[in-house]
Scaffold this active site. Structure first.
Site, PDB file in Angstrom:
ATOM      1  N   SER A 136       0.831  -1.204   0.000  1.00  0.00           N
ATOM      2  CA  SER A 136       0.000   0.000   0.000  1.00  0.00           C
ATOM      3  C   SER A 136       0.864   1.251   0.000  1.00  0.00           C
ATOM      4  CB  SER A 136      -0.906   0.015   1.236  1.00  0.00           C
ATOM      5  OG  SER A 136      -1.543   1.273   1.392  1.00  0.00           O
ATOM      6  N   TYR A 161      -2.644  -0.297   9.827  1.00  0.00           N
ATOM      7  CA  TYR A 161      -2.790  -0.830   8.478  1.00  0.00           C
ATOM      8  C   TYR A 161      -1.467  -0.703   7.727  1.00  0.00           C
ATOM      9  CZ  TYR A 161      -4.089  -1.034   3.544  1.00  0.00           C
ATOM     10  OH  TYR A 161      -4.129  -1.341   2.209  1.00  0.00           O
TER      11      TYR A 161
END
Length: 343
Positions: A136, A161
């Site tokens: 990501s 995350y």
């Protein structure tokens, strides 16, 4: 792309096949005549009906096998690898969302850490030609230097995350080193498009408009220092993945692991993106659409800008995403209005 580079006799295993990117990638490969085994646990983080609709689009295609399973279930995952012996694995199954990782950290450890470990173990015991996995743009944290380059330090994540995605890159590197698993990590930059994730801002803005509610914009109302995002259209993402599948990293005397940004290399101000979405919905509806707006402080875990350098991707496979936000958002708006019967 010269699709003859992909071998139709090989098995392509895609986790998160009911997800946004996973369903698009599955369809692209199936449309080209390749065999796909899809895995998804269909969790209820967002509308399960949308995930089922994506899978319904795949169910009529030949050579698609769907298995409802969680990658954090190691025994079942190993059984799937033993049965199908995939040649290429694309791991897109993960607990997504920056803000939700603050509310429900357990889900991120279970899916993104334990689940990914299980994928690596499966690829170790049932060797594959190439493992591609989702990282990501969040790993860049609050990096001030732009555009973000793959060689930048990513040691200071600002959300759990992001920390799990950084961990995935480290784990994949280690398994590539120890067990010679050719692995490629993909740092996605704000992927959007038809049948996208309802937890993403652009999707939520459309929902709010039709519910006659205000949209909340987390930029302090500071238009001069607005948030910037590198919005990447889904078809560009899929083309990039498809090209990378056939070019696994070299092994021999170096670790067969690499990381690529996949972004649009053209960041837009959040307010510009919102304006383009208003125009796209206006075109889809045949009437003027204007959002009611509320401005709020930036949320914990959010970063001021995401901006991808795509030089490494372009050098490796000769591809750079180029879909404009106007074109991409029009595709989304047309789908949204039809899918939810808003006319």
């Amino acid at each position: 792309m010269n699709n003859t580079n992909l071998n139709p006799e090989k098995i392509y295993l895609i986790t998160g096949a009911g997800g946004f990117i996973g369903s698009y990638l599955s369809k692209r490969l199936l449309d080209h005549g390749y065999k796909v085994v899809g895995i998804d646990n269909l969790n209820d983080y967002y509308d399960v009906g949308l995930k089922e609709a994506r899978l319904e689009n795949l169910s009529t295609l030949e050579d698609f096998i769907f298995i409802r399973e969680d990658i954090s279930n190691k025994d079942e995952l190993m059984a799937i690898f033993e049965k199908y012996k995939p040649d290429v694995v694309v791991n897109l199954a993960a607990q997504a969302g920056v803000r939700y990782s603050i509310e429900n950290p357990d889900a991120y450890i279970q899916s993104n850490i334990v689940g990914f470990y299980n994928i690596l173990e499966a690829c170790r015991h049932y060797p594959v030609e190439h493992l591609i996995y989702a990282s990501s743009s969040s790993v860049y944290g609050e990096n001030k230097k732009v555009p973000f380059e793959e060689t930048d330090s990513v040691d200071h994540p600002v959300s759990l995350y992001a920390a799990t995605k950084k961990s995935n890159e480290l784990m994949a590197h280690t398994y590539s080193h120890l067990y010679k698993i050719p692995s490629t990590g993909l740092r996605f930059f704000t992927v959007y498009g038809p049948m996208g994730r309802p937890d993403m801002a652009y999707f939520g803005f459309a929902d709010k408009y039709f519910a006659r509610e205000s949209i909340k914009i987390f930029n302090n109302g500071d238009f001069e220092n607005d948030l910037y995002r590198d919005f990447t259209y889904i078809d560009d993402i899929i083309t990039g993945i498809e090209k990378l599948i056939v070019t696994p990293p070299a092994g021999d005397d170096q670790v067969a692991h690499r990381v690529f940004n996949i972004g649009n290399n053209s960041p837009e101000k959040l307010m510009t993106f919102i304006g383009a979405l208003e125009v796209a919905l206006s075109n889809a509806m045949g009437k003027e659409v204007t959002f009611k707006k509320e401005f709020e402080p930036i949320k914990p875990g959010d970063v001021p800008a995401t901006y991808a350098s795509t030089d490494r991707l372009q050098e490796a496979v000769g591809f750079k995403p180029e879909t404009s936000i106007e074109e991409g958002l029009q595709q989304f708006a047309d789908w949204y209005v039809e899918y939810y019967n808003k006319k």
